[in-house]
Design an enzyme around this catalytic site. Structure first.
Site, PDB file in Angstrom:
ATOM      1  N   CYS A 115       2.460 -26.539  -8.910  1.00 60.68           N
ATOM      2  CA  CYS A 115       3.079 -27.649  -9.631  1.00 60.68           C
ATOM      3  C   CYS A 115       2.559 -29.016  -9.207  1.00 60.68           C
ATOM      4  O   CYS A 115       2.856 -30.016  -9.862  1.00 60.68           O
ATOM      5  CB  CYS A 115       4.593 -27.586  -9.481  1.00 60.68           C
ATOM      6  SG  CYS A 115       5.304 -26.016 -10.048  1.00 60.68           S
ATOM      7  N   HIS A 253       7.248 -34.306 -11.200  1.00 65.66           N
ATOM      8  CA  HIS A 253       7.139 -32.963 -11.761  1.00 65.66           C
ATOM      9  C   HIS A 253       8.511 -32.522 -12.247  1.00 65.66           C
ATOM     10  O   HIS A 253       9.515 -32.650 -11.532  1.00 65.66           O
ATOM     11  CB  HIS A 253       6.607 -32.007 -10.689  1.00 65.66           C
ATOM     12  CG  HIS A 253       6.846 -30.572 -10.994  1.00 65.66           C
ATOM     13  ND1 HIS A 253       6.468 -29.983 -12.191  1.00 65.66           N
ATOM     14  CD2 HIS A 253       7.439 -29.582 -10.259  1.00 65.66           C
ATOM     15  CE1 HIS A 253       6.820 -28.708 -12.173  1.00 65.66           C
ATOM     16  NE2 HIS A 253       7.404 -28.442 -11.023  1.00 65.66           N
ATOM     17  N   ASN A 283      10.265 -26.061 -16.859  1.00 70.19           N
ATOM     18  CA  ASN A 283       9.273 -26.315 -15.811  1.00 70.19           C
ATOM     19  C   ASN A 283       7.931 -25.758 -16.275  1.00 70.19           C
ATOM     20  O   ASN A 283       7.748 -24.540 -16.329  1.00 70.19           O
ATOM     21  CB  ASN A 283       9.734 -25.647 -14.514  1.00 70.19           C
ATOM     22  CG  ASN A 283       8.775 -25.853 -13.346  1.00 70.19           C
ATOM     23  OD1 ASN A 283       7.622 -26.221 -13.533  1.00 70.19           O
ATOM     24  ND2 ASN A 283       9.251 -25.590 -12.150  1.00 70.19           N
TER      25      ASN A 283
END
Length: 328
Positions: A115, A253, A283
């Site tokens: 990520c 993020h 996500n």
């Protein structure tokens, strides 16, 4: 900057698959509810790829960024894709995208920092482009997380979505978008998030079963982010002579809405400076920051060339984390 040339962000584009999977859809096979997912994560839906590969998503995002800039793919000298869900070990997603868009002069490779991947890839691309003979570089974060998630595992299946975001960088004599960075890794905590693990054994013997799906300790990741990310953001801002109040937006993020709120509280900055779109996309790992950046540009909250100051912050598997301080 010595002999290196300045690099600016020229354009941003994104692409997400058409299929939308809502929280209510997940209740058909998982013991969960829309209220349970939304209250704990902020996610209401996510886009899921049914026929498109990671390279397909990245290609379409790249086309969008090039189209917005009015730049031909032949002018691109570097393609970097950040992904933890590649279509194959080889060829890389970046090489496939390079062929798909017709960037015949470009070098191409992937980066896997989970990520944090888009932050890592942007840092690398800025330095490579500034020292190269090329004029343009494409940095792409792209994921098909749906193929690495165990859809029977409630702890992870509700979190992830698919998509890609692309940023076109241009070597420019007048403007430099990249003010500073602070990027880290801690492999000693890498078992907190594992995906695609394979056994290391004699190939002539019978191999033991390994879980190929993404496995994550949510508590470990949450604690890691709360301890490391606010300090990371504060460092990249203050080490470059600014105060947190000087930053227009913090683009984190998009992992968890509660986590983003906790970071804003730690930094004592208003939550309005931490824009979110996790409710619509979930996500998307390395794709989340460029997708969010493109959304904000499309909404008019951010304008390229406006001199707005942003912090882009990624964190995730590896463990990895890092922030870029940029000026639009």
């Amino acid at each position: 900057m010595s002999s290196q040339k300045k690099v600016k962000i020229r354009s941003v584009g994104k692409y997400v698959p058409d299929k939308v999977l809502t929280n209510d859809d997940l209740t058909e096979w998982l013991d969960t509810s829309d209220e349970w997912i939304t209250s704990r994560t902020g996610i209401q839906q996510r886009h899921i790829s049914t026929v498109e590969s990671t390279a397909d998503l990245c290609t379409k995002a790249a086309h969008e960024a090039l189209k917005k800039a009015g730049v031909a793919a032949e002018a691109v000298g570097l393609v970097i894709v950040a992904t933890m869900s590649p279509d194959a070990q080889s060829p890389s997603v970046a090489c496939t995208v390079q062929a798909n868009i017709g960037a015949a002069q470009a070098m191409a490779f992937d980066i896997n920092a989970a990520c944090s991947g888009f932050v890592y890839a942007s840092s690398v691309a800025e330095k490579m482009l500034s020292a190269s003979p090329y004029q343009y570089a494409l940095v792409i974060g792209g994921e098909v997380m749906s193929k690495v998630v165990d859809w029977q595992d409630r702890s992870t299946a509700v979190l992830f979505g698919d998509g890609a975001g692309a940023m076109l960088l241009e070597k420019n004599s007048d403007t430099h978008s990249f003010i500073g960075e602070d990027i880290h890794a801690d492999g000693s905590r890498g078992r907190s998030l594992v995906s695609g693990e394979t056994a290391l054994e004699n190939p002539l013997t019978i191999k033991r079963e390994m879980n190929p799906y993404l496995q994550m300790s949510g508590r470990d990741i949450f604690d890691f982010v709360i301890r490391s990310v606010p300090k990371n953001i504060r460092t990249v801002v203050e080490d470059n002579g600014l105060d947190l109040e000087d930053v227009d937006y913090f683009l984190l993020h998009q992992a968890n809405a509660r986590l983003i709120k906790a970071v804003s509280k730690k930094l004592k900055q208003p939550i309005e400076k931490f824009p979110q779109n996790i409710q619509y996309f979930g996500n998307t790992s390395a794709a989340s920051i460029p997708i969010l950046l493109d959304d904000l540009i499309e909404r008019g909250d951010i304008q390229l060339g406006s001199k707005q100051t942003l912090v882009l912050t990624g964190f995730g598997g590896g463990l990895t984390w890092g922030s870029l301080l940029i000026n639009l």
